[in-house]
Design a protein around this motif. Structure first.
Motif, PDB file in Angstrom:
ATOM      1  N   TYR A   1      10.273   5.253   7.610  1.00 56.33           N
ATOM      2  CA  TYR A   1      10.546   3.995   6.913  1.00 56.33           C
ATOM      3  C   TYR A   1      10.098   4.134   5.455  1.00 56.33           C
ATOM      4  O   TYR A   1       9.083   4.768   5.174  1.00 56.33           O
ATOM      5  N   TYR A   2      10.871   3.516   4.559  1.00 54.84           N
ATOM      6  CA  TYR A   2      10.523   3.611   3.138  1.00 54.84           C
ATOM      7  C   TYR A   2      10.796   2.295   2.427  1.00 54.84           C
ATOM      8  O   TYR A   2      11.504   1.407   2.939  1.00 54.84           O
ATOM      9  N   ASP A   3      10.222   2.182   1.229  1.00 58.25           N
ATOM     10  CA  ASP A   3      10.337   0.979   0.402  1.00 58.25           C
ATOM     11  C   ASP A   3      11.386   1.239  -0.682  1.00 58.25           C
ATOM     12  O   ASP A   3      11.117   2.001  -1.624  1.00 58.25           O
ATOM     13  N   PRO A   4      12.582   0.652  -0.584  1.00 58.22           N
ATOM     14  CA  PRO A   4      13.663   0.940  -1.545  1.00 58.22           C
ATOM     15  C   PRO A   4      13.302   0.711  -3.014  1.00 58.22           C
ATOM     16  O   PRO A   4      13.777   1.479  -3.867  1.00 58.22           O
ATOM     17  N   PRO A   5      12.477  -0.277  -3.381  1.00 52.12           N
ATOM     18  CA  PRO A   5      12.106  -0.398  -4.798  1.00 52.12           C
ATOM     19  C   PRO A   5      11.277   0.791  -5.319  1.00 52.12           C
ATOM     20  O   PRO A   5      11.212   1.020  -6.524  1.00 52.12           O
ATOM     21  N   VAL A   6      10.671   1.550  -4.382  1.00 48.32           N
ATOM     22  CA  VAL A   6       9.832   2.680  -4.790  1.00 48.32           C
ATOM     23  C   VAL A   6      10.611   3.995  -4.787  1.00 48.32           C
ATOM     24  O   VAL A   6      10.450   4.843  -5.667  1.00 48.32           O
ATOM     25  N   THR A   7      11.465   4.173  -3.798  1.00 47.99           N
ATOM     26  CA  THR A   7      12.247   5.407  -3.704  1.00 47.99           C
ATOM     27  C   THR A   7      13.606   5.105  -3.095  1.00 47.99           C
ATOM     28  O   THR A   7      13.761   4.133  -2.342  1.00 47.99           O
ATOM     29  N   SER A   8      14.598   5.928  -3.415  1.00 53.05           N
ATOM     30  CA  SER A   8      15.940   5.759  -2.862  1.00 53.05           C
ATOM     31  C   SER A   8      16.131   6.687  -1.667  1.00 53.05           C
ATOM     32  O   SER A   8      15.348   7.633  -1.462  1.00 53.05           O
ATOM     33  N   TYR A   9      17.188   6.454  -0.914  1.00 48.08           N
ATOM     34  CA  TYR A   9      17.506   7.310   0.233  1.00 48.08           C
ATOM     35  C   TYR A   9      17.694   8.754  -0.214  1.00 48.08           C
ATOM     36  O   TYR A   9      17.107   9.681   0.359  1.00 48.08           O
ATOM     37  N   ASP A  10      18.500   8.965  -1.253  1.00 50.79           N
ATOM     38  CA  ASP A  10      18.784  10.331  -1.710  1.00 50.79           C
ATOM     39  C   ASP A  10      17.527  11.019  -2.228  1.00 50.79           C
ATOM     40  O   ASP A  10      17.290  12.196  -1.938  1.00 50.79           O
ATOM     41  N   ALA A  11      16.723  10.290  -2.990  1.00 53.16           N
ATOM     42  CA  ALA A  11      15.502  10.887  -3.538  1.00 53.16           C
ATOM     43  C   ALA A  11      14.533  11.251  -2.425  1.00 53.16           C
ATOM     44  O   ALA A  11      13.891  12.314  -2.460  1.00 53.16           O
ATOM     45  N   LEU A  12      14.426  10.380  -1.430  1.00 54.45           N
ATOM     46  CA  LEU A  12      13.517  10.667  -0.314  1.00 54.45           C
ATOM     47  C   LEU A  12      14.016  11.863   0.492  1.00 54.45           C
ATOM     48  O   LEU A  12      13.210  12.714   0.913  1.00 54.45           O
ATOM     49  N   CYS A  13      15.327  11.957   0.706  1.00 55.07           N
ATOM     50  CA  CYS A  13      15.874  13.122   1.413  1.00 55.07           C
ATOM     51  C   CYS A  13      15.523  14.412   0.687  1.00 55.07           C
ATOM     52  O   CYS A  13      15.133  15.409   1.304  1.00 55.07           O
ATOM     53  N   ASP A  14      15.655  14.405  -0.638  1.00 53.69           N
ATOM     54  CA  ASP A  14      15.325  15.598  -1.424  1.00 53.69           C
ATOM     55  C   ASP A  14      13.853  15.962  -1.265  1.00 53.69           C
ATOM     56  O   ASP A  14      13.502  17.134  -1.069  1.00 53.69           O
ATOM     57  N   THR A  15      12.983  14.947  -1.337  1.00 54.06           N
ATOM     58  CA  THR A  15      11.547  15.194  -1.219  1.00 54.06           C
ATOM     59  C   THR A  15      11.188  15.749   0.158  1.00 54.06           C
ATOM     60  O   THR A  15      10.438  16.720   0.284  1.00 54.06           O
ATOM     61  N   LEU A  16      11.762  15.136   1.194  1.00 54.54           N
ATOM     62  CA  LEU A  16      11.425  15.556   2.556  1.00 54.54           C
ATOM     63  C   LEU A  16      12.041  16.907   2.897  1.00 54.54           C
ATOM     64  O   LEU A  16      11.468  17.686   3.671  1.00 54.54           O
ATOM     65  N   HIS A  17      13.193  17.197   2.326  1.00 55.03           N
ATOM     66  CA  HIS A  17      13.806  18.506   2.561  1.00 55.03           C
ATOM     67  C   HIS A  17      12.911  19.602   1.993  1.00 55.03           C
ATOM     68  O   HIS A  17      12.696  20.650   2.626  1.00 55.03           O
ATOM     69  N   ALA A  18      12.367  19.370   0.804  1.00 58.63           N
ATOM     70  CA  ALA A  18      11.460  20.346   0.200  1.00 58.63           C
ATOM     71  C   ALA A  18      10.168  20.458   1.006  1.00 58.63           C
ATOM     72  O   ALA A  18       9.625  21.559   1.196  1.00 58.63           O
ATOM     73  N   LEU A  19       9.691  19.325   1.504  1.00 59.87           N
ATOM     74  CA  LEU A  19       8.459  19.322   2.291  1.00 59.87           C
ATOM     75  C   LEU A  19       8.647  20.055   3.615  1.00 59.87           C
ATOM     76  O   LEU A  19       7.735  20.740   4.105  1.00 59.87           O
ATOM     77  N   ALA A  20       9.843  19.926   4.181  1.00 55.61           N
ATOM     78  CA  ALA A  20      10.115  20.553   5.476  1.00 55.61           C
ATOM     79  C   ALA A  20      10.033  22.072   5.408  1.00 55.61           C
ATOM     80  O   ALA A  20       9.824  22.729   6.433  1.00 55.61           O
ATOM     81  N   ALA A  21      10.180  22.628   4.216  1.00 52.00           N
ATOM     82  CA  ALA A  21      10.070  24.085   4.068  1.00 52.00           C
ATOM     83  C   ALA A  21       8.669  24.573   4.387  1.00 52.00           C
ATOM     84  O   ALA A  21       8.460  25.766   4.626  1.00 52.00           O
ATOM     85  N   GLN A  22       7.704  23.656   4.407  1.00 48.06           N
ATOM     86  CA  GLN A  22       6.318  24.035   4.682  1.00 48.06           C
ATOM     87  C   GLN A  22       5.925  23.856   6.150  1.00 48.06           C
ATOM     88  O   GLN A  22       4.781  24.108   6.530  1.00 48.06           O
ATOM     89  N   ILE A  23       6.867  23.413   6.969  1.00 41.73           N
ATOM     90  CA  ILE A  23       6.551  23.103   8.371  1.00 41.73           C
ATOM     91  C   ILE A  23       5.951  24.299   9.101  1.00 41.73           C
ATOM     92  O   ILE A  23       4.928  24.188   9.796  1.00 41.73           O
TER      93      ILE A  23
END
Length: 235
Positions: free
Chosen positions: A55-77
């Motif tokens: 779950y995310y707060d749209p005024p803080v981050t967008s769907y596309d921006a969050l996907c980019d952030t989480l995709h990069a984070l997933a590389a560290q799994i």
């Protein structure tokens, strides 16, 4: 890995297509990394067998921006080091037909004696994959020999504390709720207590073992739980 929109304030990250320890570990690792990194805009995460709902707060981050952030984070799994699992002992009374009211029938269905079912059930260690369905209900694996088809007709109410099996899963019902699992016994512990500092007893990633107790011990522990003087065995 797939990103799927889930309404206008959440997204689901699918990390596999099967139920396995490996896939679920990746789910829990991603959730851990999100918490450790403090990803901006994320308000809540909900793990399941193979996916993580974010779950995310749209005024803080967008769907596309969050996907980019989480995709990069997933590389560290794969290199993420999760905290050591907690080990939790769950006392369970199997030998009272009022509490383990499906034990005899489940044993017949499995072509085992009731005592053998109890022995198999208490000799295994269970992974809590995630919490869901009702508050505090753990989804756990099950020894292969105890795999059993769910009830032909689900019951409309299952008592709180019912330790149950169905399919390849083991669960404990925290509340009165419908259910299609076979009830082998009952624990006097509260799986969900909204007034407690930590409302749910179990967490994703916990390792659980069941300890067989008598009806007399069940009643003693239940009284201590009610008086809030009982401390669960967690290490």
């Amino acid at each position: 890995m797939r990103f799927v929109p889930a309404g206008d304030v959440a997204l689901s990250i699918e990390l596999g297509d099967d139920i396995s320890v490996e896939v679920n570990t990746r789910v829990r690792a991603l959730e851990y990394l999100i918490g450790q990194k403090g990803v901006p805009g994320v308000t809540e995460t909900v793990p399941s067998y193979r996916s993580l709902l974010v779950y995310y707060d749209p005024p803080v981050t967008s769907y596309d921006a969050l996907c980019d952030t989480l995709h990069a984070l997933a590389a560290q799994i794969e290199s993420a080091v999760l905290p050591p699992p907690r080990h939790v002992e769950i006392p369970c009374c199997y030998d009272d037909p009022e509490l383990g009211f499906d034990l005899a029938d489940a044993a017949r269905r499995l072509a085992l004696l009731p005592g053998e079912v109890v022995r198999l059930h208490t000799s295994a260690e269970y992974l809590v994959y995630f919490i869901g369905f009702t508050p505090g209900l753990p989804y756990m694996d099950l020894p292969e020999r105890l795999t059993i088809a769910r009830l032909d007709t689900p019951r409309t109410k299952t008592p709180p504390g019912s330790v149950s099996i169905g399919g390849t899963q083991c669960c404990i019902y925290p509340l009165d709720s419908p259910g299609g699992f076979w009830v082998l016994g009952r624990t006097p512990l509260r799986l969900y207590d909204p007034d407690a500092t930590e409302p749910t007893l179990l967490r994703a990633g916990d390792r659980v073992r069941f300890r067989a107790i008598s009806r007399a011990e069940f009643d003693r522990v239940a009284a201590a739980v009610e008086a809030r003087t009982y401390t669960a065995a967690i290490s």
